[in-house]
Design an enzyme around this catalytic site. Sequence first.
Site, PDB file in Angstrom:
ATOM      1  N   THR A 252     -58.576  -9.157 -18.057  1.00  0.00           N
ATOM      2  CA  THR A 252     -57.282  -8.650 -17.586  1.00  0.00           C
ATOM      3  C   THR A 252     -56.852  -7.473 -18.442  1.00  0.00           C
ATOM      4  OG1 THR A 252     -56.109 -10.065 -19.164  1.00  0.00           O
ATOM      5  CG2 THR A 252     -56.211 -10.835 -16.864  1.00  0.00           C
ATOM      6  N   ASP A 253     -55.929  -6.659 -17.922  1.00  0.00           N
ATOM      7  CA  ASP A 253     -55.142  -5.855 -18.830  1.00  0.00           C
ATOM      8  C   ASP A 253     -54.211  -6.856 -19.530  1.00  0.00           C
ATOM      9  OD1 ASP A 253     -53.801  -3.963 -20.300  1.00  0.00           O
ATOM     10  OD2 ASP A 253     -53.661  -2.529 -18.659  1.00  0.00           O
ATOM     11  N   TRP A 254     -53.515  -6.410 -20.558  1.00  0.00           N
ATOM     12  CA  TRP A 254     -52.735  -7.364 -21.360  1.00  0.00           C
ATOM     13  C   TRP A 254     -51.536  -7.881 -20.555  1.00  0.00           C
ATOM     14  CZ3 TRP A 254     -57.026  -6.452 -23.091  1.00  0.00           C
ATOM     15  CH2 TRP A 254     -57.465  -6.802 -24.352  1.00  0.00           C
TER      16      TRP A 254
END
Length: 726
Positions: A252-254
């Site tokens: 994921t992105d954060w």
Amino acid sequence: MCMPVAYASAQLPVYLDDSAPIEERVEDAVGRMTLDEKIAICHAQSKFSTPGCPRLGIPELWFSDGPHGVRMEFTWDDWLHAGWTNDSCTALPALTCLASTFNPALAERYGKTVGEEARFRKKDVMLGPGVNIYRTPLSGRNFEYMGEDPFLASTMVVPYVKALQANGVAACLKHFALNNQEKDRDKVNVEVDERALNEIYLPAFKAAVEEAGVWTIMGSYNKYKGTFCSHNDTLINQILKKQWSFDGAMITDWGSAHDTREAALNGLDIEMGSWTNGLTWGVSSAYDNYYMAGPLKQLIKSGEIDEKVLDDKVRRILRLNFRTNMDRRRPFGSMHTPEHVAAALDVAREGIVLLKNEKAFLPLTPGNLKIAVIGENAVKKLSIGGGSSELKPRIEMSALQGIKEIFGDGVEFALGYASGEPNYSMEMPSPYDADSLSRAAVDLAAKADVVLFFGGLNKNYTQDCEGDDRRTYDLPFGQNELIERIVAVNPRTAVVITSGNAVAMPWLGRVPAVVQSWYLGSMGGRALAEVLSGAVNPSGKLPFTIARKLEDYPAHQGGDRTYPGVDGTVHYDEGIFVGYRWADKHKTKPQFAFGHGLSYTKFEYGNFASDRKAYAPGETIRLSLEVKNVGAVDGAETVQFYVSQAKPKLPRPVKELKAFAKRTVRSGETVTYDAEIPVDALAYYDDGLHSWVLDDDTFIIHAAAASDDIRRTLKIKVNNKNIAIK
Ligand code: BGC
């Protein structure tokens, strides 16, 4: 007495035996892990790490931004700088600069530098590079990407990723996919047709997977067809993992995961972030509540999700371990070596673009010139700010310092304008009085032989910075007015724009020279001074179109519908006609076209030939072109080969970049450029057939100095009687 146990290789379990094939090690390890251990490696244990499997000695994975160097250290689970003193790096120029070099060999040196420093800093995954396409000049993250053309971005990303990963550090290609604006990035839904997706927005990702073998990919925050990209079945399961056979880990992105079932079933492998939404502060020990933690375990235990789904993720993550921190043969890396600094300098030198140079105003010969250097960007630390790509460079040479080193004592400086401190979520006011700054600068300009104005954007919020977009196409902080006032007292003014984005230039007709500088990293000041003084002959070419006005960009044709979106959805109504493809179609004359970039010498294009007149699918078109340097100094020229199709069955762009070549040509010398175009690269994506199609047709190949400067053309025929579909 307890005797130490001899640990002969023959006694090692298979997963620890690095003479065994990776897939065997993966199978062995996965078979030994408990459900809890499997769940644990699918999500963060801290801001930038996952836990590994301590019982089996499978190490933690450590991540770092990216993509222009190794970011400073953070506290365990906050967005707070940890304050280490050994975490400064070599700052490479931003990726827009790399793209404008049109030099894949430099992309390789770039990736090698980042990879070696990442390895030395004990990172296993570098969060970058980014290859999202430049759709609007307002987008806050364009500086981290490689421009508007999919072929250029694809060509540059492959050597970067390969050279980085040669260090046993994974690249994490981002942001998959369609992160073409920062405004509403965490929720905007992108509606784009399948053809544009395949022809424009995906090719660089595909090249990094298929040609560079990238080991990890980061999902973007936005949605595609109503589903978040980080757990999007079409993008991840169907395209990435099935069509492109990606065997690495999808991260994921954060904080970009939003649903356990979707995340589990739609191809997400690792959930990173902070707390549960990646952004909120204050809750502690929340990692167990991640979508890919406790809730995933529940779904597996209740039988709603088969453990096989989890095992596939675990295999991908273990593969990542075996490729990185469980590869005992990986190199040790190095930090801030002379080669790293030289790579940063060379990328900056070759990336700077000379946009305008009337009556050979530049270069300026060092001597007794009284030079007024004006503008905040002459002194500002531009590796700081911008969001996650911020860096703590060990050295960062400002433009003013570089110019003083070359031009000596006659250089005087005035700030001229000032911005506030960088901040990622609000615009900070400047602490200075704008009128007095401007007055002092104009006074200095009036007394100088030459003015060098260093302006542009910076990495403050709503400039070139993640999290939001620019509010306007204009220069900020009163720079347009200031430039007009300076030019009124001293027309011998060159403007140097530092940015990762195009800006409006209403003063263009009143200044003799304009230089596009990028965020140039550790050695930027030297590179700029060398270009301005002629020690380096500029050879950068624009990786995106600089339009005259915002409305000339396709993203700004349809009102809010096409940017930034209405009711949560942005429509890419322009389809495949992005950048120069749009300018060509609508015959809008850009201020500076894609591929434009001047030199202090002149190149004449001579004989242009293809090895044959007709080709079949699967074959390669070999081109040769003679280029003569007819000026007084040596220089490097990037020739761009664009292709048009005579009678396509579906509408196609007027022309598309399909090859380029950059060579140094000495004054008076003629050099033969060679380039190759695979015939299959002339296909287009037919969304009716959901497939690439190569027509039986005539194609016109152009040799050009810029997308609006075609110098030679030739025709070839593609014989494809069976209308083969790739
Ligand atoms: C950014 C990513 C970055 C991550 C970790 C996110 O906000 O979008 O590009 O890698 O943070 O810092």
